[in-house]
Write a protein that holds these residues in place. Structure first.
Motif, short mmCIF file in Angstrom:
data_model
loop_
_atom_site.label_atom_id
_atom_site.label_comp_id
_atom_site.label_asym_id
_atom_site.label_seq_id
_atom_site.Cartn_x
_atom_site.Cartn_y
_atom_site.Cartn_z
N ALA A 7 -5.60 0.18 -0.82
CA ALA A 7 -5.04 -0.43 0.39
C ALA A 7 -3.62 -0.89 0.09
O ALA A 7 -3.38 -1.56 -0.92
N ILE A 8 -2.70 -0.52 0.97
CA ILE A 8 -1.28 -0.80 0.73
C ILE A 8 -0.71 -1.55 1.92
O ILE A 8 -0.96 -1.20 3.08
N SER A 10 2.99 -3.66 3.43
CA SER A 10 4.41 -3.93 3.23
C SER A 10 4.64 -5.31 2.66
O SER A 10 5.57 -5.54 1.90
N HIS A 11 3.77 -6.26 3.04
CA HIS A 11 3.90 -7.64 2.58
C HIS A 11 2.55 -8.15 2.07
O HIS A 11 1.51 -7.73 2.58
N PRO A 12 2.56 -9.07 1.11
CA PRO A 12 1.33 -9.76 0.78
C PRO A 12 0.78 -10.44 2.04
O PRO A 12 1.55 -11.09 2.76
N ASP A 13 -0.44 -10.25 2.32
CA ASP A 13 -1.26 -10.71 3.46
C ASP A 13 -1.48 -9.64 4.52
O ASP A 13 -2.38 -9.75 5.35
N GLY A 30 -20.26 -1.37 -4.03
CA GLY A 30 -19.99 -0.82 -5.35
C GLY A 30 -18.75 0.04 -5.47
O GLY A 30 -18.50 0.63 -6.53
N LYS A 31 -17.95 0.12 -4.41
CA LYS A 31 -16.73 0.92 -4.46
C LYS A 31 -15.64 0.18 -5.23
O LYS A 31 -15.54 -1.05 -5.17
N LYS A 32 -14.79 0.94 -5.92
CA LYS A 32 -13.64 0.37 -6.61
C LYS A 32 -12.45 0.37 -5.65
O LYS A 32 -12.06 1.42 -5.13
N VAL A 33 -11.89 -0.80 -5.44
CA VAL A 33 -10.82 -0.98 -4.45
C VAL A 33 -9.62 -1.67 -5.10
O VAL A 33 -9.79 -2.61 -5.88
N GLY A 34 -8.44 -1.19 -4.79
CA GLY A 34 -7.21 -1.81 -5.27
C GLY A 34 -6.25 -2.07 -4.13
O GLY A 34 -6.36 -1.47 -3.06
N ILE A 35 -5.32 -3.00 -4.36
CA ILE A 35 -4.30 -3.34 -3.37
C ILE A 35 -2.92 -3.20 -4.01
O ILE A 35 -2.71 -3.64 -5.14
N ILE A 36 -2.01 -2.59 -3.27
CA ILE A 36 -0.60 -2.56 -3.67
C ILE A 36 0.22 -3.18 -2.54
O ILE A 36 0.10 -2.77 -1.38
N ASP A 37 1.04 -4.15 -2.87
CA ASP A 37 2.00 -4.73 -1.93
C ASP A 37 3.36 -4.08 -2.20
O ASP A 37 3.79 -3.99 -3.35
N LEU A 38 4.03 -3.63 -1.15
CA LEU A 38 5.32 -2.98 -1.34
C LEU A 38 6.42 -3.98 -1.67
O LEU A 38 7.33 -3.69 -2.45
N ARG A 68 -4.56 -5.53 -8.32
CA ARG A 68 -3.52 -5.75 -7.32
C ARG A 68 -2.18 -5.68 -8.03
O ARG A 68 -2.00 -6.26 -9.10
N SER A 69 -1.24 -4.95 -7.45
CA SER A 69 0.09 -4.85 -8.04
C SER A 69 1.13 -4.90 -6.93
O SER A 69 0.81 -4.77 -5.74
N ASN A 70 2.38 -5.10 -7.32
CA ASN A 70 3.47 -5.22 -6.36
C ASN A 70 4.61 -4.29 -6.76
O ASN A 70 5.04 -4.29 -7.92
N MET A 71 5.07 -3.48 -5.81
CA MET A 71 6.14 -2.53 -6.08
C MET A 71 7.51 -3.20 -6.18
O MET A 71 8.47 -2.62 -6.68
N GLU A 72 7.62 -4.41 -5.63
CA GLU A 72 8.86 -5.18 -5.63
C GLU A 72 10.00 -4.42 -4.93
O GLU A 72 11.16 -4.50 -5.35
N PHE A 73 9.66 -3.70 -3.87
CA PHE A 73 10.70 -3.13 -3.02
C PHE A 73 11.37 -4.28 -2.24
O PHE A 73 10.81 -5.37 -2.13
#
Length: 240
Positions: A7-8, A10-13, A30-38, A68-73
């Motif tokens: 799940a991606i 543009s902003h945290p939240d 049981g699914k593996k889910v990740g979040i990326i904030d742009l 969870r990671s952040n691209m820091e755009f």
């Protein structure tokens, strides 16, 4: 780490508001889910980027995501160009999600539509053999990877959903994750400037949108998504 869903936002939240209950439900299955904030949301009227980092970490723990990671755009100023696409392609190839969920295709905030298109384009380009990328966590060149589907959650505007997920039983967890962003949402004691999302009406609207979508599918709560291509099923009974 191989993910089932990435799940991606543009902003945290963005992710928590748009599809937090859907993610919580899939994680419970049981699914593996990740979040990326742009971005870090550094142009937000309330709070600071550093506080948003802490809030995002707390929200991720509430949802139970694997990463969870952040691209820091650049908040407000990132663009859909080769440089940004390649950075996202690296992440898509690193995590190899089956499904990507991203921002609304049309919305009040300019970063939402930009983020939506950027992610969608990066997902397509990530499957092309002749685009070479390297990631520091992988030895050698990355292999191409294209998600099987890209879905867009609904944000400020009440867009007509193409798909509604039954999220009954997961709204409390979603709202705990949303309200982990203490600086952003309704707090009668806050001295911060008011914004369109800091009112009680906005927080209440998250509930009543979910209740209304749930009503439309005969359930208690629902989250809606728009799609880029026709969803396919093996049988009409899969739609029941």
């Amino acid at each position: 780490m191989k993910l089932d869903i990435l799940a991606i936002g543009s902003h945290p939240d963005d992710v928590e508001l748009g599809c937090g209950a859907t993610l919580a439900k899939e994680i419970a299955r049981g699914k593996k889910v990740g979040i990326i904030d742009l971005t870090r949301g550094e142009l937000g009227t309330r709070g600071t980027a550093e506080i948003r980092d802490e809030e995002a970490t707390a929200a991720a723990e509430i949802l139970g995501v694997s990463l969870r990671s952040n691209m820091e755009f650049a908040d407000g100023f990132f663009v859909n160009d080769r440089t940004h696409q390649l950075e996202l392609i690296k992440m898509i190839r690193l995590h190899r999600p089956e499904i990507v969920i991203c921002n609304a295709i049309e919305d009040r905030h300019i970063d939402h539509a930009k983020g939506s298109k950027l992610v969608s384009d990066a997902c397509f380009l990530s499957g092309l053999l002749k685009i070479d990328t390297k990631h520091e966590d992988v030895d050698g060149w990355q292999e191409p990877w294209r998600p099987k589907a890209v879905y867009h959650y609904i944000q400020w505007k009440d867009l007509e959903p193409d798909v509604v997920v039954d999220v009954t039983g997961f709204m409390d967890q979603k709202m705990k994750a949303v309200l982990a962003y203490k600086t952003q949402f309704y707090d009668p004691k806050s001295k911060e400037p008011e914004t369109p999302i800091s009112s009680k009406n906005f927080t209440d609207s998250v509930y009543y949108r979910a209740r209304n979508l749930g009503r439309l599918i005969g359930k208690e709560h629902g989250e809606g998504f728009t799609v880029e291509r026709y969803p396919a099923v093996d049988s009409l009974f899969d739609l029941l």
